[in-house]
Design a protein around this motif. Sequence first.
Motif, short mmCIF file in Angstrom:
data_model
loop_
_atom_site.label_atom_id
_atom_site.label_comp_id
_atom_site.label_asym_id
_atom_site.label_seq_id
_atom_site.Cartn_x
_atom_site.Cartn_y
_atom_site.Cartn_z
N LYS A 174 0.83 -1.20 0.00
CA LYS A 174 0.00 0.00 0.00
C LYS A 174 0.87 1.26 0.00
O LYS A 174 0.65 2.19 -0.80
CB LYS A 174 -0.93 0.00 1.22
CG LYS A 174 -1.90 1.17 1.24
CD LYS A 174 -2.85 1.06 2.43
CE LYS A 174 -3.83 2.24 2.46
NZ LYS A 174 -4.77 2.14 3.62
N LYS A 175 1.85 1.29 0.89
CA LYS A 175 2.74 2.45 0.95
C LYS A 175 3.62 2.52 -0.30
O LYS A 175 3.90 3.62 -0.81
CB LYS A 175 3.61 2.40 2.21
CG LYS A 175 2.86 2.74 3.48
CD LYS A 175 3.81 2.76 4.67
CE LYS A 175 3.08 3.14 5.96
NZ LYS A 175 4.00 3.13 7.14
N LYS A 178 1.67 4.13 -3.05
CA LYS A 178 1.46 5.55 -2.79
C LYS A 178 2.65 6.39 -3.23
O LYS A 178 2.50 7.39 -3.96
CB LYS A 178 1.20 5.76 -1.29
CG LYS A 178 1.15 7.23 -0.88
CD LYS A 178 1.06 7.38 0.64
CE LYS A 178 1.17 8.85 1.06
NZ LYS A 178 1.13 9.00 2.54
N TYR A 179 3.85 6.00 -2.81
CA TYR A 179 5.02 6.82 -3.09
C TYR A 179 5.50 6.66 -4.53
O TYR A 179 5.98 7.62 -5.14
CB TYR A 179 6.13 6.51 -2.09
CG TYR A 179 5.82 7.08 -0.73
CD1 TYR A 179 5.96 8.43 -0.47
CD2 TYR A 179 5.33 6.27 0.30
CE1 TYR A 179 5.63 8.97 0.77
CE2 TYR A 179 5.01 6.78 1.54
CZ TYR A 179 5.15 8.15 1.77
OH TYR A 179 4.82 8.67 2.98
N THR A 182 3.21 8.78 -6.62
CA THR A 182 3.57 10.19 -6.42
C THR A 182 4.79 10.54 -7.25
O THR A 182 4.85 11.61 -7.88
CB THR A 182 3.85 10.48 -4.93
OG1 THR A 182 2.67 10.20 -4.17
CG2 THR A 182 4.25 11.94 -4.72
#
Length: 290
Positions: A174-175, A178-179, A182
């Motif tokens: 999940k993380k 996200k990054y 981005t």
Amino acid sequence: MGRICLFRDGDLNNAVYYSNLGIEKFDPEGLRPDALHTLLVSKASYLEKLECYEDAQNVLDILWEEEEKISKMDVRLNMYEIQSNILNVQGLHEKARDWASQGIQLARWNSSFDCLVELLTVLGDICINLGKYDDAEKSYLLALSLEERVKKKYLLITTNTQLGILYLSQSDKKKAKKYLETATKLCGKDMFRSVAAFSALGEYYLSIDHPKEAESVLIQAFEFAKKLDQDAIKKDILVQLGQCTQKIDKGKFIKYLENSFRLDVQLRKKKRGGAFSMYRLESDPPDQAR
């Protein structure tokens, strides 16, 4: 001109060439005495990314002897970053961490936030090599917390990418997503950073067994890579594309395999003729004197 070659063409060899040209033409009696230091640190940065570490260190040694005479803070901070990178690659991780920490302190004192982000990102990379993953995460997150103070937003591509890769290695999908997402949203100006970001996002999709999404992202990575004179980068992406299509589209798989083979032949020829570079480009050399 060196930076133009780097950003527009992705041609590090030409960037070195034009840096050398500027150094040869430098007039010590001219109006910009600090221009020589800018040209030298740019050359060191390009050589480092070409994996010519001994040559890069030789240029750095010249600059360290002149450190007290260097008036441009971004030049001095770039020296700390390049030195840290070289030591990190050479496996001297503790020394690399010391140099990066010194550079970080100097950047803080001078409120040089762009350079501070780069140095914190390098420190994160070093911490990963030291097996200190929590420290690496803290370093990357601290760098990202400076986003509002950073002028060159594309510098954050690398920080987001590296943090995403760290989370991916820890199975925190999940993380990682996200990054990495981005990072790709910041892409555009810097071809090397953009390729690395899209390639890493493609790796994320491969890790969750979403080959179609991976292929879509990796095709974007390949489009960025085509703008660079870096066959090694294109070959790496073609291998990833092969992984995407091996089970779902044999025709595409064979096409990617054949293209990868052609690039492999070209790379072997280049190896016999001289050095070639890989895609990871974190350092952002200071603006060339005009």
